[in-house]
Design an enzyme around this catalytic site. Structure first.
Site, PDB file in Angstrom:
ATOM      1  N   LYS A  41     -11.022   1.523   5.571  1.00  0.00           N
ATOM      2  CA  LYS A  41     -11.367   1.128   4.207  1.00  0.00           C
ATOM      3  C   LYS A  41     -12.717   1.730   3.785  1.00  0.00           C
ATOM      4  O   LYS A  41     -13.443   2.277   4.622  1.00  0.00           O
ATOM      5  CB  LYS A  41     -11.400  -0.401   4.141  1.00  0.00           C
ATOM      6  CG  LYS A  41     -10.022  -1.051   4.342  1.00  0.00           C
ATOM      7  CD  LYS A  41     -10.156  -2.562   4.364  1.00  0.00           C
ATOM      8  CE  LYS A  41      -8.792  -3.242   4.456  1.00  0.00           C
ATOM      9  NZ  LYS A  41      -8.938  -4.706   4.545  1.00  0.00           N
ATOM     10  N   TYR A  83      -1.126  -3.907  -2.014  1.00  0.00           N
ATOM     11  CA  TYR A  83      -1.520  -5.313  -1.831  1.00  0.00           C
ATOM     12  C   TYR A  83      -0.729  -6.271  -2.726  1.00  0.00           C
ATOM     13  O   TYR A  83      -1.198  -7.365  -3.020  1.00  0.00           O
ATOM     14  CB  TYR A  83      -3.023  -5.467  -2.072  1.00  0.00           C
ATOM     15  CG  TYR A  83      -3.861  -5.015  -0.888  1.00  0.00           C
ATOM     16  CD1 TYR A  83      -3.641  -5.514   0.399  1.00  0.00           C
ATOM     17  CD2 TYR A  83      -4.893  -4.093  -1.046  1.00  0.00           C
ATOM     18  CE1 TYR A  83      -4.407  -5.105   1.488  1.00  0.00           C
ATOM     19  CE2 TYR A  83      -5.671  -3.679   0.038  1.00  0.00           C
ATOM     20  CZ  TYR A  83      -5.409  -4.196   1.299  1.00  0.00           C
ATOM     21  OH  TYR A  83      -6.167  -3.797   2.381  1.00  0.00           O
ATOM     22  N   ASN A 138     -13.912  -5.890   6.109  1.00  0.00           N
ATOM     23  CA  ASN A 138     -13.341  -5.919   7.468  1.00  0.00           C
ATOM     24  C   ASN A 138     -12.858  -4.553   7.961  1.00  0.00           C
ATOM     25  O   ASN A 138     -12.080  -4.461   8.901  1.00  0.00           O
ATOM     26  CB  ASN A 138     -12.243  -6.996   7.573  1.00  0.00           C
ATOM     27  CG  ASN A 138     -11.018  -6.678   6.753  1.00  0.00           C
ATOM     28  OD1 ASN A 138     -11.036  -5.767   5.937  1.00  0.00           O
ATOM     29  ND2 ASN A 138      -9.942  -7.423   6.978  1.00  0.00           N
ATOM     30  N   HIS A 164      -7.305  -1.726   7.603  1.00  0.00           N
ATOM     31  CA  HIS A 164      -6.035  -2.413   7.373  1.00  0.00           C
ATOM     32  C   HIS A 164      -5.048  -1.845   8.373  1.00  0.00           C
ATOM     33  O   HIS A 164      -5.072  -0.646   8.663  1.00  0.00           O
ATOM     34  CB  HIS A 164      -5.509  -2.160   5.954  1.00  0.00           C
ATOM     35  CG  HIS A 164      -4.084  -2.563   5.791  1.00  0.00           C
ATOM     36  ND1 HIS A 164      -3.710  -3.868   5.540  1.00  0.00           N
ATOM     37  CD2 HIS A 164      -2.936  -1.858   5.917  1.00  0.00           C
ATOM     38  CE1 HIS A 164      -2.391  -3.931   5.489  1.00  0.00           C
ATOM     39  NE2 HIS A 164      -1.893  -2.726   5.719  1.00  0.00           N
TER      40      HIS A 164
HETATM   41  P1  CMP Z   1      -6.023  -6.482   5.189  1.00  0.00           P
HETATM   42  O1  CMP Z   1      -5.557  -6.441   6.597  1.00  0.00           O
HETATM   43  O2  CMP Z   1      -6.215  -5.185   4.479  1.00  0.00           O
HETATM   44  O3  CMP Z   1      -5.017  -7.400   4.336  1.00  0.00           O
HETATM   45  C1  CMP Z   1      -5.403  -8.041   3.150  1.00  0.00           C
HETATM   46  C2  CMP Z   1      -6.882  -7.958   2.931  1.00  0.00           C
HETATM   47  O4  CMP Z   1      -7.366  -8.910   2.041  1.00  0.00           O
HETATM   48  C3  CMP Z   1      -7.599  -8.269   4.239  1.00  0.00           C
HETATM   49  O5  CMP Z   1      -7.421  -7.242   5.155  1.00  0.00           O
HETATM   50  C4  CMP Z   1      -9.008  -8.480   3.723  1.00  0.00           C
HETATM   51  O6  CMP Z   1      -9.654  -7.248   3.444  1.00  0.00           O
HETATM   52  C5  CMP Z   1      -8.721  -9.186   2.406  1.00  0.00           C
HETATM   53  N1  CMP Z   1      -8.849 -10.632   2.527  1.00  0.00           N
HETATM   54  C6  CMP Z   1      -8.000 -11.487   3.110  1.00  0.00           C
HETATM   55  N2  CMP Z   1      -8.460 -12.758   2.990  1.00  0.00           N
HETATM   56  C7  CMP Z   1      -9.606 -12.670   2.287  1.00  0.00           C
HETATM   57  C8  CMP Z   1     -10.550 -13.604   1.843  1.00  0.00           C
HETATM   58  N3  CMP Z   1     -10.403 -14.907   2.090  1.00  0.00           N
HETATM   59  N4  CMP Z   1     -11.624 -13.163   1.146  1.00  0.00           N
HETATM   60  C9  CMP Z   1     -11.781 -11.852   0.882  1.00  0.00           C
HETATM   61  N5  CMP Z   1     -10.918 -10.895   1.292  1.00  0.00           N
HETATM   62  C10 CMP Z   1      -9.848 -11.299   1.992  1.00  0.00           C
END
Ligand code: CMP
Length: 151
Positions: A9, A49, A112, A115
């Protein structure tokens, strides 16, 4: 052989962590079969998403993922989905195990780093969303038998 979709990301790209993330997946024995570096259009982010549409973090998530370039990749290997997700660690870096990418390099769920597809079915649809079939490279890695061979 199972394939899975991986995204470094914008935070991972901006922090210079593409190499580290790729290296960990390569060392795990996963084979890179496609890669592209791109600025994600909002339309693609929304399709990727779509399952999170309506959640409180959705608008921020779209803003985050389209804010700067990403590195999109496809890895292949036995149980590739499970292996990649284990290497990434849980979605929330504070819950991720030590030694995982998210534990070792991140501390907030909103940043984070990566993905990774959560099932082989979702991997297939994410791969076809992000890549044309012609962009997937079918190749034999020299050490394959020593890394993933059966006995
Ligand atoms: P990802 O694995 O890309 O799948 C969905 C994404 O949404 C996740 O990683 C995070 O980047 C984001 N995400 C999920 N939960 C939250 C949250 N509570 N607050 C902010 N971002 C979130």
């Amino acid at each position: 052989m199972e394939k899975t979709f991986v995204l470094v990301k914008p935070d991972g790209v901006q922090r210079g962590l593409i190499g580290e993330i790729l290296a960990r997946l390569e060392k795990r024995g996963l084979k890179l079969v496609a890669a592209k570096f791109l600025q994600v259009p909002v339309s693609l982010a929304e399709k990727h998403y779509t399952v999170h549409q309506g959640k409180p973090f959705y608008d921020g998530l779209i803003k985050y993922i389209t804010a700067a370039p990403v590195m999109a990749m496809v890895f292949e290997g036995p149980f590739a989905v499970q292996a990649v997700r284990q290497t990434m660690g849980l979605t929330d870096p504070l819950k991720a195990e030590p030694g995982t990418i998210r534990h070792d390099f991140a501390s907030r769920i909103s940043r984070n780093l990566t993905h990774a597809s959560d099932s082989p079915e979702n991997a297939e649809s994410e791969i076809s969303l992000w890549f044309d079939g012609s962009e997937i490279v079918n190749w034999i890695k020299a050490d394959e038998d020593w890394v993933i061979g059966d006995n």
